[in-house]
Enzyme design. Structure first.
Site, PDB file in Angstrom:
ATOM      1  N   THR A 172      54.413   8.594 -30.899  1.00  0.00           N
ATOM      2  CA  THR A 172      54.031   7.624 -29.891  1.00  0.00           C
ATOM      3  C   THR A 172      54.742   6.359 -30.337  1.00  0.00           C
ATOM      4  OG1 THR A 172      51.837   8.605 -29.812  1.00  0.00           O
ATOM      5  CG2 THR A 172      52.016   6.422 -28.932  1.00  0.00           C
ATOM      6  N   VAL A 229      46.761  15.499 -20.593  1.00  0.00           N
ATOM      7  CA  VAL A 229      46.828  14.038 -20.498  1.00  0.00           C
ATOM      8  C   VAL A 229      46.738  13.423 -21.894  1.00  0.00           C
ATOM      9  CG1 VAL A 229      45.672  11.989 -19.587  1.00  0.00           C
ATOM     10  CG2 VAL A 229      45.878  14.028 -18.161  1.00  0.00           C
ATOM     11  N   THR A 268      48.408   6.064 -32.625  1.00  0.00           N
ATOM     12  CA  THR A 268      49.365   7.167 -32.618  1.00  0.00           C
ATOM     13  C   THR A 268      48.729   8.333 -33.344  1.00  0.00           C
ATOM     14  OG1 THR A 268      51.563   7.897 -33.297  1.00  0.00           O
ATOM     15  CG2 THR A 268      50.507   6.263 -34.704  1.00  0.00           C
ATOM     16  N   GLY A 269      49.068   9.529 -32.948  1.00  0.00           N
ATOM     17  CA  GLY A 269      48.480  10.713 -33.576  1.00  0.00           C
ATOM     18  C   GLY A 269      48.126  11.732 -32.523  1.00  0.00           C
ATOM     19  N   ILE A 270      47.301  12.657 -32.884  1.00  0.00           N
ATOM     20  CA  ILE A 270      46.942  13.715 -31.941  1.00  0.00           C
ATOM     21  C   ILE A 270      45.969  13.154 -30.906  1.00  0.00           C
ATOM     22  CG2 ILE A 270      45.823  15.967 -31.736  1.00  0.00           C
ATOM     23  CD1 ILE A 270      47.013  16.561 -34.529  1.00  0.00           C
ATOM     24  N   GLY A 271      46.419  13.171 -29.667  1.00  0.00           N
ATOM     25  CA  GLY A 271      45.671  12.509 -28.601  1.00  0.00           C
ATOM     26  C   GLY A 271      44.236  12.972 -28.498  1.00  0.00           C
TER      27      GLY A 271
HETATM   28  N1  GLY Z   1      49.167  10.335 -29.107  1.00  0.00           N
HETATM   29  C1  GLY Z   1      50.067  10.948 -28.241  1.00  0.00           C
HETATM   30  C2  GLY Z   1      49.572  12.179 -27.645  1.00  0.00           C
HETATM   31  O1  GLY Z   1      48.831  12.913 -28.258  1.00  0.00           O
HETATM   32  O2  GLY Z   1      49.940  12.479 -26.538  1.00  0.00           O
END
Ligand code: GLY
Length: 292
Positions: free
Chosen positions: A181, A210, A230-233
């Site tokens: 990100t 999303v 930033t990271g796993i959404g």
């Molecule tokens: N943080 C970006 C995503 O997981 O889409």
């Protein structure tokens, strides 16, 4: 600096990807980030508004193929690029963004345009309509590296859940960690805060997934604090991270404590992310990252 003016601050990040293992990698990413700071910080010093500088910096990061946003975005499971971006104006406490937009060079420009609109968050169809309305030319953000990553993954029948979001063009993805990100948080000389975040997503994800980057969970600001994640959404959304930290600071907690407490809580749930934040007044700031 004139009396009563705030020392402007700028924090940018290029994702919490897995490519920073080699020294060359770290240096290359630092150079890219540094170039962005050098380009936009003088604007801040001469009085530019926080949201203007956030958009400028996000645009430069989106244009750098090293990062997973704009040009260089990762591909989703069907081989298409869908990007998300948002802008949050701290003073007005106003959020705007686009979700899963394709064929545009700078998703952050759409988020900026939507700041003054009645309808401030658009999904894919609405974004395409807006692009047409604004006469923004179609643009293909695909890079050869991202295409090769996708082809390689397809050969393995998509055994990885997400792309390893590389920040180095020469490295092939390490598919163990897709966290890319870009994000920018700015405190301007008038004491105004703004935050912007933009992403190509996780890579290889389901069509229609999303990202947190166009949600207050991943990008949030008030008059008192701004945070870009930033990271796993999914992890960021589950913790509602950006909003959680910002609200804590807005309610009076020091930003260092707000980060610490939120990270401790996230740690209990084995979350995987990082974030950058700024708070007013301008002499206190924090920039903390985490990969757990
Ligand atoms: N943080 C970006 C995503 O997981 O889409």
């Amino acid at each position: 600096m004139a009396m009563g003016q705030v020392q402007p601050k700028l924090i940018i990040h290029g994702g919490a990807g897995s490519s920073l293992r080699s020294k060359g990698g770290v240096e290359a990413v630092r150079r890219s980030l540094h170039a962005v700071v050098e380009a936009v910080y003088p604007e801040l010093v001469t009085g530019a508004a926080a949201s203007t500088v956030v958009v400028q910096a996000c645009q430069l990061l989106e244009d750098d193929p090293r990062f997973n946003s704009g040009t260089g975005s990762v591909l989703q499971s069907d081989g298409q690029i869908r990007m998300s971006a948002s802008l949050m104006e701290g003073m007005a406490q106003r959020f705007s963004g686009v979700i899963n937009v394709s064929r545009v060079k700078n998703p952050i420009f759409l988020a900026q345009f939507l700041q003054d609109s009645h309808d401030r968050i658009l999904s894919d169809y609405g974004s395409i309509e807006l692009l047409r309305e604004l006469g923004i030319p179609s643009y293909d953000p695909l890079t050869e590296l991202r295409l090769q990553e996708w082809i390689q993954e397809r050969r393995g029948n998509f055994e990885h859940e997400m792309a390893g979001v590389v920040a180095e063009k020469e490295l092939v993805a390490d598919a163990s960690a897709g966290r890319g990100t870009i994000g920018v948080v700015v405190l301007d000389s008038e004491g105004r805060l703004a935050a912007g975040t933009s992403t190509g997503g996780k890579g290889f994800e389901r069509i229609g997934r999303v990202s947190d980057s166009a949600m207050p969970a991943g990008n949030y600001a008030t008059a008192y604090a701004g945070v870009s994640c930033t990271g796993i959404g999914e992890d960021i959304i589950d913790e509602c991270l950006a909003a959680r930290i910002v609200v804590r600071v807005t309610d009076g907690m020091a930003i260092e404590q707000a980060f610490q407490r939120s990270f401790q809580e996230a740690d209990q749930h084995n979350r995987d992310f990082g974030q950058s934040g700024l708070t007013t007044p301008g002499d206190r700031w924090a920039n903390i990252g985490l990969a757990c």
